[in-house]
Design a protein around this motif. Sequence first.
Motif, PDB file in Angstrom:
ATOM      1  N   LYS A 127       1.973   1.808  -3.502  1.00 56.95           N
ATOM      2  CA  LYS A 127       1.150   2.463  -4.308  1.00 56.95           C
ATOM      3  C   LYS A 127       0.976   3.917  -4.132  1.00 56.95           C
ATOM      4  O   LYS A 127       0.765   4.503  -4.977  1.00 56.95           O
ATOM      5  N   ARG A 128       0.959   4.168  -2.857  1.00 54.83           N
ATOM      6  CA  ARG A 128       0.843   5.706  -2.681  1.00 54.83           C
ATOM      7  C   ARG A 128       2.090   6.454  -3.240  1.00 54.83           C
ATOM      8  O   ARG A 128       1.920   7.606  -3.913  1.00 54.83           O
ATOM      9  N   ARG A 129       3.053   5.818  -3.296  1.00 51.79           N
ATOM     10  CA  ARG A 129       4.143   6.636  -3.579  1.00 51.79           C
ATOM     11  C   ARG A 129       4.238   6.856  -5.342  1.00 51.79           C
ATOM     12  O   ARG A 129       4.873   7.696  -5.723  1.00 51.79           O
ATOM     13  N   GLN A 157       0.780  -1.103   0.036  1.00 51.49           N
ATOM     14  CA  GLN A 157       0.032   0.180   0.149  1.00 51.49           C
ATOM     15  C   GLN A 157       1.043   1.177  -0.085  1.00 51.49           C
ATOM     16  O   GLN A 157       0.414   2.140  -0.626  1.00 51.49           O
ATOM     17  N   ASP A 158       2.029   1.427   0.683  1.00 49.02           N
ATOM     18  CA  ASP A 158       2.931   2.319   0.594  1.00 49.02           C
ATOM     19  C   ASP A 158       3.616   2.417  -0.463  1.00 49.02           C
ATOM     20  O   ASP A 158       3.560   3.574  -1.153  1.00 49.02           O
ATOM     21  N   TYR A 179       2.007   8.014  -7.074  1.00 49.89           N
ATOM     22  CA  TYR A 179       1.305   9.290  -7.346  1.00 49.89           C
ATOM     23  C   TYR A 179       1.915  10.399  -6.712  1.00 49.89           C
ATOM     24  O   TYR A 179       1.495  11.414  -6.634  1.00 49.89           O
TER      25      TYR A 179
END
Length: 701
Positions: free
Chosen positions: A500-502, A497-498, A504
């Motif tokens: 994935k956030r990186r 999840q981290d 964007y």
Amino acid sequence: MESPDRIEEENGEDEMWELTSQNTKSSSAASNSDRDRRHSSSASASSSNINRDNSPGSNGRRTRPSVASVASGLPTVREMHDRRTSSQASLAVPERPHVSSVSTEETLVSSKNVLTNFQKVAARDPGIEEDRIRKLSRYNTEYLRQKSVYNRLIDWSDGPHRCLRNQLLSPILSSCRRPPLPPKEDLLGLARHYYPARADLKVQVCDFGLGRAERHEIALGQVEEYWQNKPDWVDVRWIHAPLGLGLTHSSVEDIFLHDGQRGREFENGGNAEWPYVETEVLNLRSHKNFQEMRDVYLLLGGFKELQEELDQCSFQNDENSSLQSDVEWRAGHLDMPPSFWTLVASDMPWQLSEGLAMGIRGPMEGLQPISRHIDQQMIATHPFYRDSHMVRNIFRCFHRSDGILLTLSPMAGVNFIDKKMSQHLSEPTHAIVDNENASAPGYVFQAFADQGTSTWHRRTVEWFLTYLITEVGVTPHACRQGFNAPSIELAYQSVIQDLKRRRYAPWRKNETVKLVRDYLACVDELATVKQICAKQVSLFKGMQQDVRKFESEDNRARKSPDNPQGETMQARIKWALNMVKQRHDKFENLLMEAQQSMEALFQLRSIEQNELAIVSDSQNKAVLIFTGVTIVFLPLSFFTSYYGMNLSTITNTEKTEGYFWKLCGTIAFIIVLVVTLGATRHYLRRLWNGRQRVKHHHSMA
């Protein structure tokens, strides 16, 4: 027949309906005490109405039974307990001769109860706990002393003196000089602290009998005495030696099997060429301790001054009759030197990126090249696992028909994940085995320390081997302490999840390259864990077939179980197989999610690159026009500046044009040289460090 839950639900609705009907008929001026009195007597009132008339009520609804009427026909808790006790007593088998009678509550040991009940099966003896605390205190004192020697060794090897600037300033400044090497005695103590001599390795001997269990700690130099015979009261003797795949491992297992008759073979669960049972175990080690082990091995392994004394201490305290001679013969047969560092290389845990260890056939395949580099695992980015490093160790089991089980594994990490994992990681590797809250082997002994073999379905070495391999094979997990800490599956889910956030985040230089590397590292780790789980699933499926064969053989021989209420081998393997399958499915889904996320990252960056290319194309056109104009006027500027100089007519000077070019040319050359050295400083530094490393290696050789 309706279930009790359904009956209680309908009765609750009936009671509420009757209370509502009575409150509607009551006067609005009634006091609160009257309403409370009517509420408390509603059940009895409705009961009397039912006895009086079974016809539909005045408002058109059929009268329903109340809670009191239904509850009167249900058994009480005491009656249900008495019925269950009497039914269990009627199903009990006659007592076997020479076996003490125990109740069902004392004998029932199942994996489901173990996982759902977080109380310890056997409480730790206060005396044993105090002794363990004293051992940890002595270790911490010794560790601090050896840590000081280790730091001095690292400063001597990798200190700031290695850089070019400090080497140039070392004749002037003492702080830039190379620190001295620790004394020889300190280096020998450092090597023995991290890598004990083979004869001094701590071996755990656990004896299990009917209603009794004992545990001893011996040295490997005394192990032959303990597997040649066992006391009469002992049903199973378990010997656990912390040996990895290597020369000593091969000699110990060969001598053990030669001294007794082999037990019943696990033909499907064991190795295809050799019917022993093995599994690959994931465990968590301290990242700091793992790095220290590699540094000590590689830095001290090149000192010839230490080699002779370390080789002599390997089997200095060996009391076995044939262990040392067998190791030396095996080393000559395999053309491997039986040196200290060759023997202790098997103590090094395997990283996730170093392949799979299951199915290795000989000691030569078990020794991997060791480097000082440690993988930066993505699970360490999770806050709970920041101080840990996930490693792999082989766990092999050898059993004989006389009831002796030998297990060999250098596994010395944390198997059970709980909130005190950082405290467990700080403990010495040889002391973690005693901690049942962190170590699976330690937990297995504590599970039967109080009652011995009384709770076993069959008091045989095959039953205990099955229990042990299933307990160790499903680790690491957070079940034992009630999931009071995030499991490795949840940790990797958080890591993905981290990532994935990186994806964007605003664009920064080199950020995409770093993000792709993190994705690749995460995918590699997940793929390795998935492969290990697949191997474990195959192992337990094969053991299921072997256990069915054992049961059918016992039934044909009319061998009744020692404890019919105990957990069977089939039930134990079924539990472990379900655990491993669930983990395999979870990591398969995590791997798929990570791969899809990485593909989405590539697509996103591709779109961004296309947009940047469009913007760059317009900028390139403007630069092209500017460059064309510059090319046209640059020669004109040079010639006008050169032929416009007139040094001979400068007032108050006798300098000529040649003096001008000497001065300006020298300054220009110095400027160009400084700029060139600054631009290539990283390449020159790598070249210089490489030469110094080669020179240092030749000096130690």
